[in-house]
Design a protein around this motif. Structure first.
Motif, PDB file in Angstrom:
ATOM      1  N   GLU A   1       5.601  -0.467   0.511  1.00 19.89           N
ATOM      2  CA  GLU A   1       4.993   0.742  -0.033  1.00 19.89           C
ATOM      3  C   GLU A   1       4.710   0.718  -1.526  1.00 19.89           C
ATOM      4  OE1 GLU A   1       7.084   4.244   1.227  1.00 19.89           O
ATOM      5  OE2 GLU A   1       7.201   3.539   3.300  1.00 19.89           O
TER       6      GLU A   1
ATOM      7  N   ASP B   1      -2.709  -3.133  -3.184  1.00 18.14           N
ATOM      8  CA  ASP B   1      -3.303  -1.967  -3.829  1.00 18.14           C
ATOM      9  C   ASP B   1      -2.924  -2.023  -5.308  1.00 18.14           C
ATOM     10  OD1 ASP B   1      -4.571   0.464  -4.220  1.00 18.14           O
ATOM     11  OD2 ASP B   1      -2.910   1.651  -3.456  1.00 18.14           O
TER      12      ASP B   1
ATOM     13  N   THR C   1      -9.091   1.352  -4.090  1.00 14.85           N
ATOM     14  CA  THR C   1     -10.201   2.306  -4.176  1.00 14.85           C
ATOM     15  C   THR C   1     -10.927   2.198  -5.514  1.00 14.85           C
ATOM     16  OG1 THR C   1      -8.696   4.011  -4.983  1.00 14.85           O
ATOM     17  CG2 THR C   1      -9.157   3.980  -2.608  1.00 14.85           C
TER      18      THR C   1
ATOM     19  N   GLU D   1       0.859  -1.192   0.000  1.00 19.15           N
ATOM     20  CA  GLU D   1       0.000   0.000   0.000  1.00 19.15           C
ATOM     21  C   GLU D   1       0.890   1.234   0.000  1.00 19.15           C
ATOM     22  OE1 GLU D   1      -2.414   2.670  -0.241  1.00 19.15           O
ATOM     23  OE2 GLU D   1      -3.547   0.810   0.102  1.00 19.15           O
ATOM     24  N   ASP D   2       0.704   2.114  -0.986  1.00 18.44           N
ATOM     25  CA  ASP D   2       1.561   3.293  -1.077  1.00 18.44           C
ATOM     26  C   ASP D   2       1.107   4.444  -0.190  1.00 18.44           C
ATOM     27  OD1 ASP D   2      -0.661   3.590  -2.918  1.00 18.44           O
ATOM     28  OD2 ASP D   2       0.355   5.340  -3.723  1.00 18.44           O
ATOM     29  N   ASP D   3      -0.148   4.478   0.206  1.00 17.35           N
ATOM     30  CA  ASP D   3      -0.673   5.587   0.995  1.00 17.35           C
ATOM     31  C   ASP D   3      -0.397   5.366   2.482  1.00 17.35           C
ATOM     32  OD1 ASP D   3      -3.053   6.846   2.639  1.00 17.35           O
ATOM     33  OD2 ASP D   3      -2.901   7.981   0.754  1.00 17.35           O
ATOM     34  N   GLU D   4       0.383   6.280   3.067  1.00 17.30           N
ATOM     35  CA  GLU D   4       0.777   6.140   4.473  1.00 17.30           C
ATOM     36  C   GLU D   4      -0.432   6.096   5.403  1.00 17.30           C
ATOM     37  OE1 GLU D   4       3.688   8.185   7.833  1.00 17.30           O
ATOM     38  OE2 GLU D   4       3.526   9.098   5.853  1.00 17.30           O
ATOM     39  N   ASP D   5      -1.431   6.932   5.155  1.00  9.55           N
ATOM     40  CA  ASP D   5      -2.631   6.940   5.998  1.00  9.55           C
ATOM     41  C   ASP D   5      -3.364   5.602   5.918  1.00  9.55           C
ATOM     42  OD1 ASP D   5      -2.171   9.541   6.863  1.00  9.55           O
ATOM     43  OD2 ASP D   5      -3.428  10.431   5.290  1.00  9.55           O
ATOM     44  N   ASP D   6      -3.454   5.028   4.725  1.00 13.67           N
ATOM     45  CA  ASP D   6      -4.108   3.725   4.573  1.00 13.67           C
ATOM     46  C   ASP D   6      -3.333   2.624   5.292  1.00 13.67           C
ATOM     47  OD1 ASP D   6      -6.167   4.856   3.169  1.00 13.67           O
ATOM     48  OD2 ASP D   6      -5.548   4.093   1.204  1.00 13.67           O
TER      49      ASP D   6
END
Length: 149
Positions: free
Chosen positions: A38, A68, A99, A12-17
Motif C-alpha cells: 500500500e 505509484d 495518475t 498502490e495506496d488507492d484500494e479501488d486501484d
C-alpha cells in the motif's frame, strides 16, 4: 520461449486501484502472480523481507515493480531512490504507473532510474490494455536478469 512466470509487485495506496489491477490481471489471464503493497514503506519491507514480509515464499523477489508515485508514508520517488541505490535491487525494473502527467514527475522518475513511466488509464478496458502490453513487453520481448522465482 519457455519462461516461468515472473512475480509482479505493485505499490498502490488507492484500494479501488488495487482492486481494479487485480481484476485487470485476472481478465488478462496472466500467469504472473501479483503481490500488492500500500505504500513505499511496505514496498521496501517486502523487498528486504522485513516485518510482515519475512517469508520469501509469500514475499518473493519480484521480476518487476509497478509503482505509484503519490503514496503516504514513503512516496514513489523516495522508494525509487532506495531501490536504485541498492546493488541487488537496482536490477529490478521499476515501472511508474501513476495518475500524474506532470513533466517534472516524468523527468525526475527517469533521472532516478525507472524503466518506464505510464499514466494510469481512466477506463478499466484501458487498464487491461496496459497490463497486457506490459506483460507482452516485459515477459515475452525483454530479457530480464536471471533470478530464482
Amino acid at each position: 520461449m519457455n519462461r516461468r512466470p515472473v512475480p509482479i509487485l505493485m505499490a498502490e495506496d488507492d484500494e479501488d486501484d488495487r482492486l481494479l489491477a487485480v481484476e485487470a490481471f485476472e481478465e488478462s489471464k496472466l500467469l504472473n502472480k501479483l503481490y500488492l503493497v500500500e505504500d513505499g514503506e511496505e514496498l521496501l519491507d517486502f523487498l528486504y523481507h522485513r516485518g510482515a514480509y519475512t517469508d520469501i515464499k509469500t514475499s518473493p523477489e519480484p521480476g518487476i515493480i509497478l509503482l505509484d508515485l503519490n503514496m503516504p508514508k514513503k512516496d514513489g520517488r523516495e522508494a525509487i531512490k532506495e531501490i536504485k541505490a541498492d546493488p541487488h535491487l537496482r536490477l529490478i525494473p521499476v515501472v511508474v504507473l501513476t495518475t500524474s502527467k506532470e513533466e517534472e514527475d516524468i523527468y525526475t522518475s527517469y533521472q532516478l532510474g525507472i524503466s518506464s513511466f505510464i499514466v494510469k488509464p481512466v477506463t478499466f478496458e484501458g487498464l487491461i490494455t496496459v497490463i497486457q502490453s506490459l506483460s507482452r513487453y516485459w515477459f515475452e520481448i525483454v530479457e530480464l536478469p536471471a533470478r530464482e522465482y
